[in-house]
Design an enzyme around this catalytic site. Structure first.
Site, PDB file in Angstrom:
ATOM      1  N   SER A 182     -36.004   3.453 -60.846  1.00  0.00           N
ATOM      2  CA  SER A 182     -34.633   3.198 -61.494  1.00  0.00           C
ATOM      3  C   SER A 182     -34.058   1.943 -60.380  1.00  0.00           C
ATOM      4  O   SER A 182     -32.847   1.576 -60.612  1.00  0.00           O
ATOM      5  CB  SER A 182     -33.693   4.523 -61.048  1.00  0.00           C
ATOM      6  OG  SER A 182     -33.867   4.828 -59.831  1.00  0.00           O
ATOM      7  N   HIS A 210     -34.757   7.080 -67.318  1.00  0.00           N
ATOM      8  CA  HIS A 210     -34.402   5.778 -67.554  1.00  0.00           C
ATOM      9  C   HIS A 210     -35.148   5.140 -68.816  1.00  0.00           C
ATOM     10  O   HIS A 210     -35.057   4.060 -69.204  1.00  0.00           O
ATOM     11  CB  HIS A 210     -34.556   4.846 -66.455  1.00  0.00           C
ATOM     12  CG  HIS A 210     -33.326   5.044 -65.426  1.00  0.00           C
ATOM     13  ND1 HIS A 210     -32.335   4.379 -65.323  1.00  0.00           N
ATOM     14  CD2 HIS A 210     -33.391   5.899 -64.205  1.00  0.00           C
ATOM     15  CE1 HIS A 210     -31.440   4.787 -64.541  1.00  0.00           C
ATOM     16  NE2 HIS A 210     -32.046   5.738 -63.766  1.00  0.00           N
ATOM     17  N   LYS A 241     -27.810   9.157 -69.495  1.00  0.00           N
ATOM     18  CA  LYS A 241     -27.783   7.668 -69.419  1.00  0.00           C
ATOM     19  C   LYS A 241     -27.592   7.154 -70.806  1.00  0.00           C
ATOM     20  O   LYS A 241     -26.430   7.003 -71.421  1.00  0.00           O
ATOM     21  CB  LYS A 241     -28.929   7.330 -68.666  1.00  0.00           C
ATOM     22  CG  LYS A 241     -28.905   7.560 -67.328  1.00  0.00           C
ATOM     23  CD  LYS A 241     -30.319   7.529 -66.462  1.00  0.00           C
ATOM     24  CE  LYS A 241     -29.978   7.519 -65.071  1.00  0.00           C
ATOM     25  NZ  LYS A 241     -29.755   9.046 -64.556  1.00  0.00           N
TER      26      LYS A 241
END
Length: 395
Positions: A182, A210, A241
């Site tokens: 990340s 991610h 996310k």
């Protein structure tokens, strides 16, 4: 009180070293432009990759769920907290990820805590083989387990092989890695990890927080990106996310997921995710199943921003992802950039400093989204060119 003076001293030291994190307050919905501390600014540091956090279909799904099911789940999943919405989301996530089953947790953090601590325990003849730069939730999951761990160097497959050789006689071995790292945006070499796992009879657990909504077909993640569905045992994903909601899950073999329902501590001992969040997540999965338009737009914006920054002379490291680390190295320089971007250019982009990243590797981490326009991103490039020259960072 005198006994708490040390706290004041610690805070002052953080400020002097440029390590104090300023926490700003959003006063609007997530989006490309937001109101922060009363000021309208261009948002360049959110994980809302696809712009789904305020998507009309997702908001409508959450509102309908409140009307139909109420606000709270009311209990843990194993008592009276499992609603039909939870089961529907787990089934849709498993189908989306091309896995047999999935288990839903309250957050990605809890998913890692629950799954990792259950898969190997201190009672087993087992060991974790952990990537050097793994997320804090993975580290905490291993701590909760109490089982031993060995750590291999970042992206170093020779070192992973060496560590696996050292623990080859252990009954259970679990290789644990982030899929996308990340802070740097680089990718785990999953094909090579899968090869070594098969050679040493080890399980593989990938944190794809991610990668979800970003990599792979329709944003199915890093395992889909490498076409390794039948070779990676466990995929952890977050709904907070790219999906724009909240929650986490682990997908994998049906029997293994059933085992986690019996042993995953956050699943057993914390109330179930709330109905509006679950319904919103269902809507997000359906949007991605139906179309990859947002994923394509995200990558168009990513290439535009990153190519422009590199042409200006900024070092973006080894990113292969929309995560865009603009390396400034010095902690005070990064803090100054963040403050001046906000004050002078109306750009919200937080500095990332130690202990989130090692000392001397401070950066501004920019995160383009599918919701940004090309004009938004050109504005960022112009600001970084101007500020880079004013500070002397760009020659």
């Amino acid at each position: 009180m005198a006994k708490l003076d040390w706290i004041r001293e610690e805070l002052n030291e953080l400020k002097e070293k440029g390590l104090y994190v300023t926490i700003r307050k959003l006063e609007s919905a997530q989006g490309p432009w937001v109101v922060v501390d009363g000021k309208r600014v261009l948002n360049m540091c959110s994980n809302n990759y696809l712009g789904l956090a305020a998507h009309p279909k997702i908001k409508e799904a959450a509102i309908r769920a409140i009307l139909d099911y109420g606000v709270g789940a009311g209990a843990v999943r194993t008592i009276a907290g499992t609603m039909e919405l939870h089961v529907e989301l787990e089934e849709k996530l498993a189908k989306f990820k091309k896995r047999e089953a999935a288990i839903l947790f309250q957050s990605g953090y809890n998913a890692n805590l629950g799954a990792i601590s259950a898969l190997i325990t201190k009672k087993d003849d087992g060991v974790f083989v952990s990537e050097e730069l793994n997320h804090a939730s993975i580290i905490d999951g291993m701590r909760l387990s109490g089982a031993p761990k060995v750590i291999y160097k970042h992206l170093d497959m020779d070192d992973l092989k060496k560590k696996l050789e050292e623990v080859k006689d252990r009954k259970k071995k679990l290789i644990v890695t982030d899929g996308v790292f990340s802070m740097d945006g680089d990718l785990a070499p999953l094909p090579e990890i899968a090869d070594l796992a098969e050679e040493y009879d080890a399980m593989v657990y990938v944190d794809d927080a991610h990668g979800e909504g970003v990599l792979g077909e329709h944003g199915r993640g890093i395992v889909d990106h490498y076409k390794l569905h039948d070779r990676i045992d466990f995929e952890m994903g977050t709904l907070s996310k790219a999906f724009g909601v909240i929650g986490g899950y682990v997908a994998g073999p049906e029997e293994a997921i059933e085992y986690l329902r019996q042993r995953g501590r956050p699943f057993l001992f914390s109330s179930a995710p709330n109905p509006p969040d679950v319904a919103a997540a269902i809507a997000a999965v359906e949007i991605l199943q139906h179309s990859d338009e947002l994923v394509k737009k995200l990558w168009e914006n990513t290439h535009f921003l990153q190519n422009g920054l590199r042409e200006l002379g900024y070092d973006l490291g080894n990113t292969k992802h929309p995560i865009t680390p603009v390396m400034l190295y010095d902690e005070k320089t990064a803090q100054e950039f963040s403050k001046r971007l906000y004050d002078e250019y109306n750009i919200f982009a937080q500095a990332i400093v130690y202990p989130t990243v090692p000392l001397g590797t401070a950066r501004i981490r920019l995160e383009p989204s599918a919701a940004h326009s090309k004009e938004d991103l050109q504005y960022v490039l112009d600001a970084f060119e101007d500020l880079g020259k004013k500070t002397g960072f760009l020659k």
